[in-house]
Design a protein around this motif. Structure first.
Motif, mmCIF file in Angstrom:
data_model
loop_
_atom_site.group_PDB
_atom_site.id
_atom_site.type_symbol
_atom_site.label_atom_id
_atom_site.label_comp_id
_atom_site.label_asym_id
_atom_site.label_seq_id
_atom_site.Cartn_x
_atom_site.Cartn_y
_atom_site.Cartn_z
ATOM 1 N N HIS A 97 0.835 -1.199 0.000
ATOM 2 C CA HIS A 97 0.000 0.000 0.000
ATOM 3 C C HIS A 97 0.871 1.252 0.000
ATOM 4 O O HIS A 97 0.578 2.219 -0.700
ATOM 5 N N VAL A 113 -10.830 -2.566 2.631
ATOM 6 C CA VAL A 113 -10.669 -1.155 2.287
ATOM 7 C C VAL A 113 -11.412 -0.291 3.305
ATOM 8 O O VAL A 113 -12.573 -0.555 3.633
ATOM 9 N N LEU A 129 -8.975 1.923 -5.789
ATOM 10 C CA LEU A 129 -8.338 2.802 -4.805
ATOM 11 C C LEU A 129 -8.123 4.204 -5.363
ATOM 12 O O LEU A 129 -8.334 5.203 -4.666
ATOM 13 N N VAL A 152 -7.619 6.779 2.110
ATOM 14 C CA VAL A 152 -8.028 5.426 1.765
ATOM 15 C C VAL A 152 -6.966 4.457 2.266
ATOM 16 O O VAL A 152 -5.773 4.674 2.048
ATOM 17 N N SER A 205 -5.912 0.166 2.647
ATOM 18 C CA SER A 205 -6.226 -1.198 2.224
ATOM 19 C C SER A 205 -5.131 -2.139 2.720
ATOM 20 O O SER A 205 -4.068 -1.684 3.166
#
Length: 250
Positions: free
Chosen positions: A4, A97, A223, A235, A237
């Protein structure tokens, strides 16, 4: 976390980000307004506001814009009342998410976030469906070419940090308890450490490895679409994928 983080670093190098400066300013101003509303106008006693102001200054936001946003937060100027909303869901291959938003219209934002999830092969879930897979931490980013890992580790631990992660090619990540983020950052800067940024974040405790290029493409599109939404601030994840695949997607 490594996957990420690398996605963010690659994404932020894209030229198209330059065209989104106005959108970035909008998100930064919302954060400043909400931070001032919740913790007051003095950044010395409001760490969230302090960090928000620093981000805005690094983005070259005019100081008068920052001051107006603070005054809207404290009620000195009339402004929009933003609400903090957190959405949770699943991307392709069951990737978790979390989407943090600041919105003046919850119904509009919920509808838009749900649409983005559905369009890109994901599903918007119920509150709490994936948050248990993450832990909240403070993260301080330091360029690797500015200090050795051994020296940084010694200074970070002395300043009250929990750990240092060096998965990224260009940066060290110093992790702290959320409440210690700014005090550790301040102590590091006083000891001569070049701090790139400091922020509160969510770090996954378990990850999902993505091996299929088609799935990876769908996930990154999801995303990116979420981050491009005006109401979305952050955001998170829990995917992992190889560095080679990540570079191909860039």
């Amino acid at each position: 976390m490594a996957g990420h983080s690398k996605w963010h670093n690659i994404r932020h190098k894209k030229a198209r980000q330059d065209a989104k400066r106005g959108q970035l300013f909008t998100k930064l101003l919302r954060e400043i307004t909400v931070a001032a509303r919740q913790g007051g106008s003095d950044p010395e006693f409001n760490p969230r506001l302090r960090i928000a102001i620093e981000k805005a200054k690094k983005a070259n936001m005019p100081i008068e814009n920052i001051e107006r946003a603070i005054k809207r937060g404290t009620g000195e100027l009339e402004g929009v009342n933003y609400e903090e909303v957190v959405y949770e869901g699943y991307g392709p291959d069951g990737v978790a998410v979390i989407v943090e938003c600041l919105t003046d219209n919850r119904n509009r934002t919920t509808s838009e976030v749900r649409h983005i999830f559905t369009k890109h092969g994901g599903n918007l879930g119920s509150s709490g469906c994936v948050s248990f897979l993450f832990e909240e931490k403070g993260v301080i980013t330091v360029p690797k070419d500015s200090i050795s890992e051994e020296e940084l580790f010694e200074k970070a631990i002395e300043a009250g940090a929990e750990d240092i992660v060096s998965d990224d090619e260009s940066y060290f990540e110093i992790r702290t308890e959320p409440k210690d983020l700014y005090s550790v950052k301040e102590a590091l800067e006083k000891s001569g450490v070049n701090v790139e940024k400091a922020e509160l974040t969510r770090i996954p405790t378990t990850t999902v490895e993505i091996k299929n290029p088609e799935t990876a493409q769908k996930l990154i599109k999801l995303l990116d679409a979420l981050e491009d939404s005006d109401d979305v601030q952050k955001v998170y994840s829990n995917f992992e994928m190889s560095e080679d695949m990540m570079k191909q997607l860039a």
